[in-house]
Design an enzyme around this catalytic site. Structure first.
Site, short mmCIF file in Angstrom:
data_model
loop_
_atom_site.label_atom_id
_atom_site.label_comp_id
_atom_site.label_asym_id
_atom_site.label_seq_id
_atom_site.Cartn_x
_atom_site.Cartn_y
_atom_site.Cartn_z
N THR A 167 28.88 -18.16 -17.82
CA THR A 167 30.11 -18.62 -17.19
C THR A 167 30.69 -17.45 -16.41
OG1 THR A 167 32.10 -19.98 -17.45
CG2 THR A 167 31.75 -18.25 -19.11
N CYS A 181 41.14 -17.41 -19.19
CA CYS A 181 40.33 -18.35 -19.97
C CYS A 181 39.51 -17.59 -21.01
CB CYS A 181 39.38 -19.12 -19.06
SG CYS A 181 40.20 -20.03 -17.74
N HIS A 205 34.05 -22.75 -21.85
CA HIS A 205 34.98 -21.97 -21.01
C HIS A 205 36.31 -22.71 -21.06
CE1 HIS A 205 35.62 -19.87 -16.82
NE2 HIS A 205 36.78 -20.17 -17.36
#
Lengths: 162, 224
Positions: free
Chosen positions: A24, A30, A47
């Site tokens: 990711t 995040c 994520h």
């Protein structure tokens, strides 16, 4: 991007068996939640953007929230052949990208995402074996299903393997 | 060229009640386009006074995009970008962000400070002086936009001091994306194009009001 790289987007999650690699890109506030069953070599990566789905009306996307994403990721992994007792977690992200006044709710989101993730994992009795969270910079991560290594890359701040 | 994106939330599947937020129709589109137009115009006027050159603005283009695709407009999720964030408080709360690619930031600095800045570096490294200058450009653009919005809707809105971050596009975009994420998965992009004589400079502005503030904005502008 190398072989078998599966990209997990923002508010997204995916599962891979060895020799798959989950990645990711650009985790900011995040959190990247990596779950791994080393016995069956099944990896899962989420994520997540926000700490808690129960506080948001528009919560249809389970992968967006720490609480619902972990539950979904876990169940997807079990379906893919993982065994719950083998699963361990590694975390990355949850940065504060701007040195904004921390009293602003929106700006503390990184910390809150990490806190919520750890709390939910503890409730599910999934141990967090390694983490690189907080600070003020973005992170790109890669989770290797063959051995569970969690590679973290940054811009100009080096990298590490958890 | 000076594209601006003003992002506001809107729902995707029709599963959100209208009073929850953002039932976007063509009127909303026009309103948001107009805010973008006025805000960008004022920002560019302020900027052109500083750089002492004429800056032309083109009609904004409105795009509706999935938030995860927004990074593509900045050159991809891992593209190194500069984000300048200004907090908004008062009758409207949220954040305003100005974004540029690193190459564009270099060009802006050349326009602002001249090509032969002593101690200037190439590529992805910036001096403290250069970062301050960029922060100020972002501050001018964001604050002009906030001022225009406040004037248009007749509300009191205060911008914070600016904050700067140099990092991957996705990491920086996670900040406004999180604000949107509370209400929607898609974003409205208003692209405004600008052209300084001979120089093509592109910047992006993202407005992320919180859920309540978005409703206030739309209501103030006469949208149902």
């Amino acid at each position: 991007m190398s072989r078998d790289m599966i990209v997990v987007g923002m508010a997204d999650l995916n599962v891979a068996a060895s020799p798959g690699i989950l990645t990711t890109i650009g985790l900011g506030s995040c959190v990247g939640i990596a779950l791994y069953d080393g016995a069956n070599k099944i990896a899962g990566l989420a994520h997540v953007m926000l700490p808690d789905s129960s506080q948001i009306k528009n919560n249809a996307n389970a992968a967006k929230f720490a609480d619902t994403a972990i539950v979904k990721l876990l169940s997807d992994m079990l379906r893919a052949g993982a065994r719950r007792e083998h699963i361990k977690a590694k975390l990355a992200g949850g940065a504060q990208m701007f040195a904004f006044n921390s009293s602003n709710e929106a700006m503390r989101i990184g910390d809150r995402n990490v806190e919520s993730t750890r709390k939910i994992l503890a409730e599910l009795r999934i141990p967090v074996v390694a983490a690189d969270t907080g600070a003020t910079y973005g992170r790109t991560v890669e989770l290797y299903a063959e051995d569970g290594r969690f590679v973290i890359k940054t811009v100009g701040r080096g990298g590490m393997t958890l | 060229m000076y594209p601006y994106y003003i992002l506001t939330s809107c729902h995707t599947k029709g599963d959100i009640p209208m009073d929850d937020l953002n039932h976007l129709n063509s009127t909303h589109f026009d309103i948001l386009k107009e805010i973008g137009n006025i805000g960008s115009g004022n920002g560019v006027t302020a900027l052109s006074k500083i750089i002492g050159r004429k800056v032309r603005m083109k009609t904004p283009v409105v795009v509706l995009a999935e938030f995860k695709d927004v990074a593509a407009f900045l050159g991809g999720p891992e593209q190194l970008v500069i984000g300048i964030l200004v907090g908004i408080s008062g009758d409207i709360n949220g954040i305003m962000m100005f974004l540029t690619k690193v190459g564009t930031a270099r060009k802006m600095l050349e326009i602002l400070m001249g090509p032969a800045v002593p101690g200037a570096q190439d590529g992805e490294e910036f001096t403290g002086m250069e970062l301050s200058a960029l922060k100020e450009i972002g501050n001018i653009m964001a604050s002009s936009y906030i001022g225009s919005l406040a004037g248009l809707i007749g509300k009191e809105v205060r911008p914070s001091v600016p904050y700067l971050s140099l990092d991957m596009a996705n990491a920086i975009l996670s900040v406004p994306a999180t604000e949107f994420g509370k209400s929607a998965d898609r974003a409205l992009l208003i692209e405004t194009l600008f052209e300084a004589e001979g120089e093509n400079v592109s910047g992006y502005c993202i407005l992320a009001p919180d859920v309540t503030s978005f409703q206030i904005i739309m209501r103030s502008l006469g949208a149902e």
